[in-house]
Design an enzyme around this catalytic site. Structure first.
Site, PDB file in Angstrom:
ATOM      1  N   ILE A  15      -0.208  -1.393 -17.243  1.00 39.21           N
ATOM      2  CA  ILE A  15       0.699  -2.393 -16.686  1.00 39.21           C
ATOM      3  C   ILE A  15      -0.162  -3.472 -16.056  1.00 39.21           C
ATOM      4  O   ILE A  15      -1.162  -3.187 -15.394  1.00 39.21           O
ATOM      5  CB  ILE A  15       1.635  -1.773 -15.627  1.00 39.21           C
ATOM      6  CG1 ILE A  15       2.427  -0.618 -16.241  1.00 39.21           C
ATOM      7  CG2 ILE A  15       2.583  -2.827 -15.065  1.00 39.21           C
ATOM      8  CD1 ILE A  15       3.375  -1.011 -17.338  1.00 39.21           C
ATOM      9  N   GLU A  16       0.233  -4.733 -16.219  1.00 37.70           N
ATOM     10  CA  GLU A  16      -0.638  -5.825 -15.792  1.00 37.70           C
ATOM     11  C   GLU A  16      -0.899  -5.888 -14.294  1.00 37.70           C
ATOM     12  O   GLU A  16      -1.846  -6.533 -13.840  1.00 37.70           O
ATOM     13  CB  GLU A  16      -0.078  -7.177 -16.268  1.00 37.70           C
ATOM     14  CG  GLU A  16       1.308  -7.482 -15.776  1.00 37.70           C
ATOM     15  CD  GLU A  16       2.279  -7.747 -16.917  1.00 37.70           C
ATOM     16  OE1 GLU A  16       3.066  -8.690 -16.790  1.00 37.70           O
ATOM     17  OE2 GLU A  16       2.258  -7.004 -17.911  1.00 37.70           O
ATOM     18  N   THR A  17      -0.093  -5.205 -13.487  1.00 36.77           N
ATOM     19  CA  THR A  17      -0.305  -5.238 -12.047  1.00 36.77           C
ATOM     20  C   THR A  17      -1.526  -4.442 -11.606  1.00 36.77           C
ATOM     21  O   THR A  17      -1.859  -4.436 -10.426  1.00 36.77           O
ATOM     22  CB  THR A  17       0.937  -4.707 -11.308  1.00 36.77           C
ATOM     23  OG1 THR A  17       1.308  -3.441 -11.856  1.00 36.77           O
ATOM     24  CG2 THR A  17       2.099  -5.670 -11.432  1.00 36.77           C
ATOM     25  N   GLY A  18      -2.197  -3.760 -12.554  1.00 32.85           N
ATOM     26  CA  GLY A  18      -3.411  -3.026 -12.234  1.00 32.85           C
ATOM     27  C   GLY A  18      -3.218  -1.529 -12.257  1.00 32.85           C
ATOM     28  O   GLY A  18      -3.720  -0.832 -11.379  1.00 32.85           O
TER      29      GLY A  18
END
Length: 527
Positions: free
Chosen positions: A336-339
């Site tokens: 997920i791009e949020t890390g």
């Protein structure tokens, strides 16, 4: 012993000057410091300050209803400019942006994350290929959302014969972070947090700019934190306040499985995946059969793709459908791009994952994506045009924002676009019979309003692009879109070609979409 930075949110916001650039860390209710918004609104209503603020934020913050905290900043004169990656949660500002009453810019989410690092190092800007030939490119809109937005945040540059975008650094004056615990030195740990996002680089950027680093925490500790657990050193922190009832995610309450403090048993994960496929997307809005067909067909693309990104909405269901079909293996790593790396995403709390393998800085995740680390990316679409270009950011009076879309498509070898064929289209089952719902507005158009994915450019880079709908699968060829699969029983001309506003070719050996994609429909037909 209490940290010297301990104060109240009211005292903290009293230090914000007019015209400040204010940055937030987090997404939705994840990482939201709700007391800041309440205190800032109260001060503005009583004193008329702070005013003419700039919101500079990679992600969108706040929930809905009573949790739509961003609306507390929407009083006339309080915010005059928004520079954001994901616009939808900031919808309260959309009328002013669309009418040209305030400046609005939509930068790629990962560019804003990278900007915090550049601001911390006091660099004037940085080069990136992310956003080339899209609405971020100055040859198109240059990230501007209206004619009033004239600041040149991005320029076209050439290095060694190759094109790049040069993004100019924005230096934030204030950042509002959220952690779990502050120790006696004001060091901040994130043990209950779902993500860490850009907390450290953002704090460094503001500190080095002579600004104010504000942190909301749930509790204080009388014992110094383990230095390996500290996400934001107290040396960077100016203000700390307490909020014992802060939400961990978009769901009320606390779940140790979301923060990785505990690992969920396999039976719980299986149940969550099943619930994901039968849940309501919103109260009274259940998942449709069409969404499940799309997610199942998309999930089949995992067979040769092991490091993947799942976008918000229908694409996120692909992991649950893959597990339901038995094709999700230990070799697959969902990101997920949020890390976040690994685990199973929680669809109604984007950014949250159960049984994550790792939770780390969001900018680092975008570095991985930008450098080509993804085998495949699964994304949605507002509209798709005859060239295969995709728009996810704005259409008419709807402002969504590009979010992490530019990075997850730039860095993927294969892009799977998941979209309804038409708005509201799909399948219905009644009395054991199946019928096709035509829907209304077309998702396929002659030309998209804003380009978020430039399909011909990506094809020139050797990327494979598929477009999965509930009634057909398209693949991008040099000549345009090609129908490679159709739903069983549907004629490719009457149900697909004739419904499109532009001509598309049919593969001479067009196949039926795999029968397993329609298992949910078959189940719905059973008495």
């Amino acid at each position: 012993m209490q940290p010297r930075q301990l104060t109240t949110p009211q005292e903290a916001v009293a230090r914000i000057r007019d015209g400040a650039i204010v940055s937030f860390n987090g997404i939705g209710m994840i990482g939201l410091a709700e007391q800041f918004f309440l205190a800032a609104e109260a001060r503005f209503l009583s004193e008329g300050h702070p005013r003419n603020l700039t919101i500079y934020s990679a992600c969108g913050l706040g929930g809905s209803g009573e949790n739509a905290y961003i609306t507390r900043l929407a009083h006339p004169g309080m915010v005059s400019r928004a520079i954001v990656g994901y616009i939808a949660p900031y919808a309260v500002f959309a009328p002013a942006v669309l009418s040209g009453e305030m400046e609005g810019y939509n930068l790629p989410q990962g560019i804003i994350s990278t900007n915090y690092r550049a601001a911390a190092a006091r660099r004037p800007g940085f080069l990136s290929k992310v956003g080339l030939h899209t609405s971020a490119d100055p040859r198109q809109q240059g990230c501007a959302l209206n004619d009033r937005s004239r600041e040149k945040l991005v320029e076209l540059r050439e290095v060694d014969g190759e094109e790049y975008l040069f993004y100019r650094t924005v230096y934030p004056d204030v950042c509002v972070l959220r952690g779990t615990t502050a120790d006696p030195g004001g060091n901040i740990t994130f043990e209950k947090e779902v993500n860490v996002s850009d907390s450290l680089s953002l704090a460094m950027a503001v500190h080095n700019n002579g600004g104010l680093v504000m942190v909301q925490v749930e509790r204080l500790s009388a014992v110094p934190a383990d230095p390996k657990d500290v996400r934001v050193p107290g040396a960077l922190v100016d203000c700390i306040w307490l909020s014992p009832d802060q939400w961990q995610s978009n769901r009320p309450g606390y779940d140790p499985y979301l923060s990785g403090e505990c690992r969920a048993p396999e039976e719980m994960v299986e149940k969550m995946c099943r619930d994901n496929l039968t849940r309501d997307r919103a109260p009274g809005k259940p998942l449709t059969l069409a969404e499940r067909v799309i997610a199942r067909r998309a999930a089949l693309e995992l067979k040769d793709s092991y490091l993947i990104n799942l976008g918000i909405g229908t694409p996120m269901l692909a992991a649950s459908e893959a597990r339901d079909m038995g094709i999700l293996t230990p070799r697959h790593h969902v990101s997920i791009e949020t890390g976040v790396m690994g685990g199973v995403p929680v669809p109604d709390a984007f950014g949250a994952v159960i049984n994550a393998d790792a939770i780390y800085d969001m900018a680092a995740q975008f570095d991985l994506y930008e450098g080509g680390g993804l085998d495949a990316s699964f994304v949605g679409a507002l509209e798709i045009d005859r060239k295969g270009n995709v728009n996810v950011s704005a259409k008419g009076q709807l402002l969504m924002g590009v979010g992490g879309f530019n990075h997850v498509t730039q860095g993927a070898k294969k892009i799977v676009v998941c979209s309804k064929f038409r708005q509201g289209s799909g399948y219905a089952v009644e009395n054991g019979r199946i019928s096709v719902l035509e829907g209304k507005g077309s998702k396929f158009v002659e030309e998209v309003e804003r380009i978020s994915l430039n399909a011909p450019y990506f094809r020139s880079l050797g990327k494979r692009i598929l477009y999965v709908t509930e009634r057909a699968v398209f693949e991008l060829e040099d000549e345009g879109l090609l129908i490679t699969e159709v739903a069983p029983g549907l004629h490719p001309y009457f149900f697909v070609q004739a419904q499109l506003p532009f001509p598309v070719r049919v593969h001479p050996r067009v196949r039926n979409m795999p029968e397993i994609c329609f298992k949910p429909i078959q189940k719905a037909m059973k008495p």
